[in-house]
Design a protein around this motif. Sequence first.
Motif, PDB file in Angstrom:
ATOM      1  N   ASN A   1       5.396  -3.214  12.187  1.00 38.64           N
ATOM      2  CA  ASN A   1       6.421  -3.379  13.217  1.00 38.64           C
ATOM      3  C   ASN A   1       7.737  -2.736  12.791  1.00 38.64           C
ATOM      4  N   GLU A   2       8.108  -2.896  11.530  1.00 42.27           N
ATOM      5  CA  GLU A   2       9.366  -2.328  11.045  1.00 42.27           C
ATOM      6  C   GLU A   2       9.342  -0.801  11.089  1.00 42.27           C
ATOM      7  N   ILE A   3       8.155  -0.222  10.884  1.00 45.67           N
ATOM      8  CA  ILE A   3       8.048   1.238  10.856  1.00 45.67           C
ATOM      9  C   ILE A   3       7.823   1.802  12.247  1.00 45.67           C
ATOM     10  N   GLY A   4       7.340   0.975  13.171  1.00 49.02           N
ATOM     11  CA  GLY A   4       7.124   1.440  14.532  1.00 49.02           C
ATOM     12  C   GLY A   4       5.738   1.991  14.778  1.00 49.02           C
ATOM     13  N   LEU A   5       4.734   1.491  14.024  1.00 54.70           N
ATOM     14  CA  LEU A   5       3.347   1.916  14.197  1.00 54.70           C
ATOM     15  C   LEU A   5       2.463   0.692  14.386  1.00 54.70           C
TER      16      LEU A   5
ATOM     17  N   THR B   1      -4.153   3.527   8.027  1.00 49.59           N
ATOM     18  CA  THR B   1      -4.859   4.808   7.965  1.00 49.59           C
ATOM     19  C   THR B   1      -3.958   5.914   7.406  1.00 49.59           C
ATOM     20  N   LEU B   2      -2.728   6.019   7.925  1.00 57.92           N
ATOM     21  CA  LEU B   2      -1.820   7.073   7.474  1.00 57.92           C
ATOM     22  C   LEU B   2      -1.477   6.911   5.998  1.00 57.92           C
ATOM     23  N   TYR B   3      -1.253   5.695   5.565  1.00 63.74           N
ATOM     24  CA  TYR B   3      -0.900   5.470   4.157  1.00 63.74           C
ATOM     25  C   TYR B   3      -2.053   5.898   3.252  1.00 63.74           C
ATOM     26  N   HIS B   4      -3.255   5.550   3.621  1.00 67.61           N
ATOM     27  CA  HIS B   4      -4.413   5.918   2.799  1.00 67.61           C
ATOM     28  C   HIS B   4      -4.617   7.423   2.791  1.00 67.61           C
ATOM     29  N   GLN B   5      -4.394   8.061   3.943  1.00 77.49           N
ATOM     30  CA  GLN B   5      -4.540   9.517   4.007  1.00 77.49           C
ATOM     31  C   GLN B   5      -3.536  10.216   3.095  1.00 77.49           C
ATOM     32  N   GLN B   6      -2.316   9.692   3.021  1.00 80.99           N
ATOM     33  CA  GLN B   6      -1.263  10.335   2.250  1.00 80.99           C
ATOM     34  C   GLN B   6      -1.328  10.035   0.758  1.00 80.99           C
ATOM     35  N   THR B   7      -1.873   8.896   0.378  1.00 82.01           N
ATOM     36  CA  THR B   7      -1.846   8.492  -1.035  1.00 82.01           C
ATOM     37  C   THR B   7      -3.204   8.341  -1.680  1.00 82.01           C
ATOM     38  N   GLY B   8      -4.253   8.217  -0.858  1.00 85.32           N
ATOM     39  CA  GLY B   8      -5.576   7.944  -1.420  1.00 85.32           C
ATOM     40  C   GLY B   8      -5.723   6.505  -1.887  1.00 85.32           C
ATOM     41  N   ARG B   9      -4.780   5.652  -1.581  1.00 87.53           N
ATOM     42  CA  ARG B   9      -4.806   4.255  -1.995  1.00 87.53           C
ATOM     43  C   ARG B   9      -4.564   3.367  -0.783  1.00 87.53           C
ATOM     44  N   THR B  10      -4.896   2.090  -0.901  1.00 86.34           N
ATOM     45  CA  THR B  10      -4.566   1.138   0.147  1.00 86.34           C
ATOM     46  C   THR B  10      -3.193   0.535  -0.130  1.00 86.34           C
ATOM     47  N   ILE B  11      -2.577  -0.005   0.910  1.00 84.76           N
ATOM     48  CA  ILE B  11      -1.284  -0.667   0.731  1.00 84.76           C
ATOM     49  C   ILE B  11      -1.454  -1.899  -0.147  1.00 84.76           C
ATOM     50  N   GLY B  12      -2.580  -2.612   0.037  1.00 77.38           N
ATOM     51  CA  GLY B  12      -2.831  -3.797  -0.772  1.00 77.38           C
ATOM     52  C   GLY B  12      -2.911  -3.483  -2.257  1.00 77.38           C
ATOM     53  N   LYS B  13      -3.595  -2.389  -2.599  1.00 74.12           N
ATOM     54  CA  LYS B  13      -3.714  -2.004  -4.007  1.00 74.12           C
ATOM     55  C   LYS B  13      -2.336  -1.595  -4.554  1.00 74.12           C
TER      56      LYS B  13
ATOM     57  N   TYR C   1       8.207  -7.446  -2.871  1.00 75.05           N
ATOM     58  CA  TYR C   1       6.951  -7.797  -3.540  1.00 75.05           C
ATOM     59  C   TYR C   1       6.880  -9.272  -3.944  1.00 75.05           C
ATOM     60  N   ARG C   2       8.011  -9.946  -4.101  1.00 74.93           N
ATOM     61  CA  ARG C   2       7.996 -11.347  -4.512  1.00 74.93           C
ATOM     62  C   ARG C   2       7.702 -12.281  -3.347  1.00 74.93           C
ATOM     63  N   GLN C   3       7.673 -11.736  -2.125  1.00 79.30           N
ATOM     64  CA  GLN C   3       7.418 -12.546  -0.942  1.00 79.30           C
ATOM     65  C   GLN C   3       6.014 -12.248  -0.404  1.00 79.30           C
ATOM     66  N   PRO C   4       5.446 -13.163   0.390  1.00 80.12           N
ATOM     67  CA  PRO C   4       4.186 -12.841   1.079  1.00 80.12           C
ATOM     68  C   PRO C   4       4.407 -11.625   1.986  1.00 80.12           C
ATOM     69  N   ILE C   5       3.517 -10.661   1.918  1.00 78.04           N
ATOM     70  CA  ILE C   5       3.661  -9.424   2.695  1.00 78.04           C
ATOM     71  C   ILE C   5       2.693  -9.444   3.866  1.00 78.04           C
ATOM     72  N   SER C   6       3.240  -9.266   5.066  1.00 81.39           N
ATOM     73  CA  SER C   6       2.420  -9.158   6.277  1.00 81.39           C
ATOM     74  C   SER C   6       2.318  -7.691   6.674  1.00 81.39           C
ATOM     75  N   MET C   7       1.100  -7.159   6.714  1.00 81.13           N
ATOM     76  CA  MET C   7       0.921  -5.768   7.110  1.00 81.13           C
ATOM     77  C   MET C   7       1.402  -5.547   8.539  1.00 81.13           C
ATOM     78  N   GLN C   8       1.270  -6.579   9.382  1.00 81.12           N
ATOM     79  CA  GLN C   8       1.736  -6.442  10.757  1.00 81.12           C
ATOM     80  C   GLN C   8       3.253  -6.324  10.796  1.00 81.12           C
ATOM     81  N   LYS C   9       3.942  -7.081   9.935  1.00 81.92           N
ATOM     82  CA  LYS C   9       5.394  -6.999   9.888  1.00 81.92           C
ATOM     83  C   LYS C   9       5.848  -5.635   9.387  1.00 81.92           C
ATOM     84  N   VAL C  10       5.161  -5.117   8.359  1.00 78.80           N
ATOM     85  CA  VAL C  10       5.478  -3.778   7.861  1.00 78.80           C
ATOM     86  C   VAL C  10       5.297  -2.752   8.970  1.00 78.80           C
TER      87      VAL C  10
END
Length: 318
Positions: free
Chosen positions: A225-229, A236-248, A214-223
């Motif tokens: 890539n690390e997960i393989g999606l 989309t999957l994160y919002h479906q599972q949590t009802g929240r955005t990754i940014g929030k 969290y202390r570093q700039p976060i790239s959604m593309q990098k995240v």
Amino acid sequence: MMQKSIDKKPAGPDRELKLFTARQYIPQDLPISVTRGRHTIREYPPGNELISRREFWKIAYIFEGSGILRINDIRHHLRPGYLYLCHPDDEMAYELVEPIRLYQILFKRECIAGELAGLYHAYNFFDLFSPGFVPKDSSLHEQLHVFNTNRNIYALIRRMAHEYDYHDANTGEMLKHQLLELLIELARLSTRSFVRKRREEISGIVYDYLCRNYRQPISMQKVANEIGLSRGRLLTLYHQQTGRTIGKTLLDIRLNEAKRRLSESDGDSIERICYLSGFTDLANFYKYFRRETGMTPGDYRGTVRRSGADKPEINDGA
């Protein structure tokens, strides 16, 4: 031919370790052994503490019966159609409630070492066969012990058993090719398993990643890539599972860190706390903090100090 122990070593309180040797179970004129066998309740009753290791790799396919297989003290359920893969250093024990019948494929890594070097797998399946691999130090290995297989794999194992029984001048080479085919099929199964598991656990994986970075700039593309999606599929999957955005979620992690620092730190300025908490703009930090808490960072610090309140709770992201 079923395995028979020729060596015994202590394995801790109330446990006995049997060592199975390659000389006893792999023929000198062939690099691989493929046999059918049967294990009974009398040999491996419920609560069995007799564990084993080997001087070779072992792949076993269950085609009849069921029970429990413990590998490095992790319990796996076995039933027809299940296959398990054991590293020589794995410690394993059966606990049976009924007899099981199975195919057993035993081999030394050296017989396919050259071919393994040319194989690729996105989730490092073939690292299991590297000389320095240590099963108990790898969470990856725990997920690759037992496979729920398909008809193609069963048919391939039966062909291997037939080839082993046929035994002519070309059998050794044929078995090596069939073993490589089997390992590639298992690697493909492991890919599907990892992708499915990651999708099911996507919110926890993402939250853990954000908490570490969290202390570093976060790239959604990098995240992604690390997960393989793909990036879009991840969001989309994160919002479906949590009802929240990754940014929030990321903003809330940073906000909770800022609240913790404000309540605990006397010497740090609000500007320093802003940046230590992962925010990159002081004005936006003030704006978000006021919107979420109803007060400025300075007012929050004063309120917490005056009230003697407990440290702010950290949102677990669930």
